[in-house]
Structures are given as C-alpha cells and as structure tokens.
Design a protein around this motif. Structure first.
Motif, PDB file in Angstrom:
ATOM      1  N   GLN A  51      19.557   2.370   1.996  1.00 11.64           N
ATOM      2  CA  GLN A  51      20.790   2.742   2.493  1.00 11.64           C
ATOM      3  C   GLN A  51      21.123   4.097   2.500  1.00 11.64           C
ATOM      4  N   ALA A  52      20.976   4.816   1.414  1.00 11.96           N
ATOM      5  CA  ALA A  52      21.088   5.954   1.242  1.00 11.96           C
ATOM      6  C   ALA A  52      20.389   6.652   2.244  1.00 11.96           C
ATOM      7  N   LEU A  53      19.071   6.748   2.467  1.00 11.17           N
ATOM      8  CA  LEU A  53      18.430   7.305   3.469  1.00 11.17           C
ATOM      9  C   LEU A  53      18.649   6.871   4.862  1.00 11.17           C
ATOM     10  N   GLN A  54      18.900   5.718   5.024  1.00 12.38           N
ATOM     11  CA  GLN A  54      19.359   5.274   6.368  1.00 12.38           C
ATOM     12  C   GLN A  54      20.616   6.075   6.998  1.00 12.38           C
ATOM     13  N   VAL A  55      21.428   6.166   5.950  1.00 13.69           N
ATOM     14  CA  VAL A  55      22.681   6.814   6.473  1.00 13.69           C
ATOM     15  C   VAL A  55      22.452   8.204   6.827  1.00 13.69           C
ATOM     16  N   GLN A  56      21.434   9.010   6.475  1.00 11.12           N
ATOM     17  CA  GLN A  56      20.995  10.276   7.060  1.00 11.12           C
ATOM     18  C   GLN A  56      20.151  10.048   8.416  1.00 11.12           C
ATOM     19  N   GLY A  57      19.986   8.826   8.811  1.00 10.52           N
ATOM     20  CA  GLY A  57      19.168   8.697  10.130  1.00 10.52           C
ATOM     21  C   GLY A  57      17.888   8.595  10.038  1.00 10.52           C
ATOM     22  N   ALA A  58      17.144   8.429   8.789  1.00 11.55           N
ATOM     23  CA  ALA A  58      15.973   8.501   8.530  1.00 11.55           C
ATOM     24  C   ALA A  58      15.178   6.846   8.898  1.00 11.55           C
ATOM     25  N   GLN A  59      13.935   6.811   9.584  1.00 11.75           N
ATOM     26  CA  GLN A  59      13.386   5.836   9.488  1.00 11.75           C
ATOM     27  C   GLN A  59      12.570   5.268   8.068  1.00 11.75           C
ATOM     28  N   VAL A  60      13.201   4.332   7.622  1.00  9.47           N
ATOM     29  CA  VAL A  60      12.649   3.816   6.282  1.00  9.47           C
ATOM     30  C   VAL A  60      11.579   2.719   6.265  1.00  9.47           C
ATOM     31  N   ALA A  61      10.201   2.965   5.710  1.00  9.31           N
ATOM     32  CA  ALA A  61       9.259   2.256   5.504  1.00  9.31           C
ATOM     33  C   ALA A  61       8.820   1.902   3.988  1.00  9.31           C
ATOM     34  N   PHE A  62       8.418   0.736   3.849  1.00 10.90           N
ATOM     35  CA  PHE A  62       8.015   0.233   2.461  1.00 10.90           C
ATOM     36  C   PHE A  62       6.309   0.219   2.563  1.00 10.90           C
ATOM     37  N   THR A  63       5.577   0.821   1.395  1.00 10.88           N
ATOM     38  CA  THR A  63       4.307   0.298   1.045  1.00 10.88           C
ATOM     39  C   THR A  63       4.355  -1.153   0.180  1.00 10.88           C
ATOM     40  N   ALA A  64       3.569  -1.916   0.421  1.00  8.24           N
ATOM     41  CA  ALA A  64       3.328  -3.217  -0.454  1.00  8.24           C
ATOM     42  C   ALA A  64       3.186  -2.558  -1.782  1.00  8.24           C
ATOM     43  N   VAL A  65       3.534  -3.581  -2.756  1.00  2.88           N
ATOM     44  CA  VAL A  65       3.243  -3.265  -4.275  1.00  2.88           C
ATOM     45  C   VAL A  65       1.713  -3.412  -4.277  1.00  2.88           C
ATOM     46  N   PRO A  66       1.108  -2.641  -4.774  1.00  3.59           N
ATOM     47  CA  PRO A  66      -0.489  -2.611  -4.681  1.00  3.59           C
ATOM     48  C   PRO A  66      -0.905  -3.618  -5.500  1.00  3.59           C
ATOM     49  N   PRO A  67      -2.380  -4.361  -5.179  1.00  6.47           N
ATOM     50  CA  PRO A  67      -2.553  -5.625  -5.893  1.00  6.47           C
ATOM     51  C   PRO A  67      -3.222  -5.059  -7.424  1.00  6.47           C
ATOM     52  N   LEU A  68      -2.553  -5.158  -8.483  1.00  4.98           N
ATOM     53  CA  LEU A  68      -3.058  -4.744  -9.768  1.00  4.98           C
ATOM     54  C   LEU A  68      -4.218  -5.738 -10.246  1.00  4.98           C
ATOM     55  N   GLN A  69      -4.042  -6.767  -9.408  1.00  6.01           N
ATOM     56  CA  GLN A  69      -5.564  -7.525  -9.943  1.00  6.01           C
ATOM     57  C   GLN A  69      -6.688  -7.031  -9.836  1.00  6.01           C
ATOM     58  N   HIS A  70      -6.851  -5.885  -8.960  1.00  3.78           N
ATOM     59  CA  HIS A  70      -8.069  -5.285  -8.440  1.00  3.78           C
ATOM     60  C   HIS A  70      -8.146  -4.046  -9.310  1.00  3.78           C
ATOM     61  N   PHE A  71      -7.353  -3.615 -10.210  1.00  2.00           N
ATOM     62  CA  PHE A  71      -7.399  -2.641 -10.735  1.00  2.00           C
ATOM     63  C   PHE A  71      -8.275  -2.618 -12.145  1.00  2.00           C
ATOM     64  N   SER A  72      -9.395  -1.771 -12.036  1.00  2.00           N
ATOM     65  CA  SER A  72     -10.633  -2.262 -12.892  1.00  2.00           C
ATOM     66  C   SER A  72     -10.473  -1.653 -14.403  1.00  2.00           C
ATOM     67  N   ALA A  73      -9.445  -0.735 -14.551  1.00  2.00           N
ATOM     68  CA  ALA A  73      -9.083  -0.147 -15.790  1.00  2.00           C
ATOM     69  C   ALA A  73      -8.520  -1.089 -16.393  1.00  2.00           C
ATOM     70  N   LEU A  74      -7.814  -2.275 -16.282  1.00  2.00           N
ATOM     71  CA  LEU A  74      -7.213  -3.353 -16.700  1.00  2.00           C
ATOM     72  C   LEU A  74      -8.338  -4.324 -17.087  1.00  2.00           C
ATOM     73  N   PRO A  75      -8.032  -4.944 -18.328  1.00  2.00           N
ATOM     74  CA  PRO A  75      -9.034  -6.342 -18.757  1.00  2.00           C
ATOM     75  C   PRO A  75      -8.617  -7.436 -17.416  1.00  2.00           C
ATOM     76  N   TRP A  76      -9.481  -8.299 -17.549  1.00  2.00           N
ATOM     77  CA  TRP A  76      -9.289  -9.394 -16.342  1.00  2.00           C
ATOM     78  C   TRP A  76      -8.079 -10.312 -16.556  1.00  2.00           C
ATOM     79  N   LEU A  77      -8.005 -10.478 -17.778  1.00  2.00           N
ATOM     80  CA  LEU A  77      -6.667 -11.590 -17.728  1.00  2.00           C
ATOM     81  C   LEU A  77      -5.346 -10.783 -17.638  1.00  2.00           C
ATOM     82  N   LEU A  78      -5.223  -9.593 -18.277  1.00  2.00           N
ATOM     83  CA  LEU A  78      -4.079  -8.661 -18.160  1.00  2.00           C
ATOM     84  C   LEU A  78      -3.936  -8.389 -16.740  1.00  2.00           C
ATOM     85  N   ARG A  79      -5.026  -8.146 -15.903  1.00  2.00           N
ATOM     86  CA  ARG A  79      -4.820  -7.417 -14.521  1.00  2.00           C
ATOM     87  C   ARG A  79      -4.332  -8.868 -13.617  1.00  2.00           C
TER      88      ARG A  79
END
Length: 254
Positions: free
Chosen positions: A150-178
C-alpha cells in the motif's frame, strides 16, 4: 480451510520436534555463509536503447542482496533489468534494496524507506525464505506485505510479488527439515497470493529448476546461472501480466 492447514502444520512440527531441532542446529553450525554481492546497488541496463528508462526497484531478502554471486551485476536485480531491457527495447534503471536474513516485518522499517525514496515504475517484493525458517506468523506476514504494498502503490508504482521459494528443494537442508519448511513456505505463499489479489498486485511463480548448476556453493542461494534463468522468467511473466492488464483496461474503456 487455512486454519486447518496451519493447525496440521503445527501438529506435524511438534510431533517431529525431537528430530527437527537437532537437524536445524547442526545445519546452522555447518552452513556455508556467503557474503552479499559486491558492487553498486543500482545501475542501468540497455543504455544503448532510446527512450525514457523504466525504473525498477527490488525490495527483499538475501536474493535481492545478491548472495550467491560475486557482484551485483550478476544478481537478480541487474539480470532482471537486462532481460526487461532486451524484451522491451528500452533502458531500465534498476536498484536493489536487499538485506541478508531479513523478514518482511523487519523490511517495513529497515528497507521500505529506501524503496520509497527511489521513484519507481515497477517494484518487486522478494520475501518468504526467512519468514519460513523463522516461523513468522501468518498474521504478521500478511500485515507486512500489505503495509509495503500500500505504501508503494500510493506513490504510483506497479507492485509485483515473487512466490515464496520452494524450500523443499534447498539441498543445504536435511531432507526432513526442508520438507517441513517447504510446507511452511507453501502456507505463506497462499497468503501472499491472497494479498496480491486483494491489492491488485502481480504474482510471479518462481520458475527455476533447483538443480546443482542453478544453486550457489552453499546449496541455498541461486548461482550466477540460477539468477539469470530466474530473472528471464520473471521478465517474461511481468511483461505478460502488463500486457494483460493493458488489454483489460482497453476492454473496460470500450
């Protein structure tokens, strides 16, 4: 339905707590910590094209800070600007307002003022990983996204979101945790999409194959190739949604 999903997640997390806590502590101790990308946090892509520059600002967590690559010109903001410049045949002025480890609520006070100080035509919000791992409440998550949008739209900007990245594919995390954190990220992503619909913002899925070549050496952040592929997909989605919006506006005018 959402309350049932949230309740089911907490029940699962509590049942697995004796396993998840040691995994999380061990991962934190052993994790490879990469620094944010070096270099200027802003620039211009497509300077060879004529016309006024499209002003693009990215606001978000470590991926906006460029963690995973050596310099910002290889990061998401600069890569997105280059892809948009090539697709639209016009200059694109970009700025990255990112901080490693930040949540959406923290960004409302620490990063939003920077974004508001930079006039923008398009502002992309990139959050979700830290809110998933730090177990931000869905209420605080929604409030923070709404506050920034809302703060950004007040200034006239077009706002876009990226999706929450799929943490289940982050290889740094153990299988169950991810897997468990991936489910948490899915809950946050449902809320993000709802906020986008309510406020008239765009929503862009993360179209990136989480294979070894697309991840940095920490197994957590995108590599140089990963940022390039992610940015190209984002540019195509944003252009498509922009054209769709223009077509809908034209149809309404008729």
């Amino acid at each position: 339905m959402m309350r049932l999903r949230v309740g089911a997640w907490w029940l699962l997390a509590l049942l697995l707590l004796p396993v998840l806590v040691p995994q999380a502590l061990r991962t934190r101790r052993r994790a490879l910590r990469l620094a944010p990308a070096a270099g200027p946090q802003q620039g211009v892509a497509g300077a060879e094209f004529a016309g006024p520059a499209l002003r693009v600002v990215l606001l978000g967590e470590s991926t906006v800070a460029g963690v995973g690559v050596a310099c910002q010109t290889q990061g998401l903001a600069a890569r997105l600007a280059q892809a948009l410049a090539e697709q639209q045949r016009r200059p694109v002025a970009w700025q990255a307002c990112g901080e490693n480890g930040i949540t959406a609520s923290q960004a409302c006070t620490r990063l939003l003022p920077q974004a508001l100080a930079a006039p923008a035509d398009l502002l992309l919000l990139v959050f979700g990983v830290n809110d998933s791992t730090q177990l931000s409440s869905l209420r605080s998550w929604r409030q923070a996204l709404t506050c920034m949008t809302q703060a950004l739209q007040v200034q006239g900007a077009q706002v876009a979101f990226t999706a929450v990245p799929p943490l289940q594919h982050f290889s740094a995390l153990p299988w169950l945790l991810r897997r468990v954190l991936g489910l948490r990220g899915t809950l946050l992503d449902r809320q993000l999409r709802a906020v986008a619909r309510q406020l008239g913002a765009s929503y862009c899925p993360v179209e990136l194959e989480f294979a070894a070549d697309y991840l940095a050496e920490d197994g957590y952040h995108p590599s140089r190739l990963g940022y390039q592929v992610w940015a190209s997909g984002l540019a195509a989605q944003l252009l498509s949604q922009q054209l769709l919006s223009q077509q809908q506006s034209a149809a309404s005018a008729d």
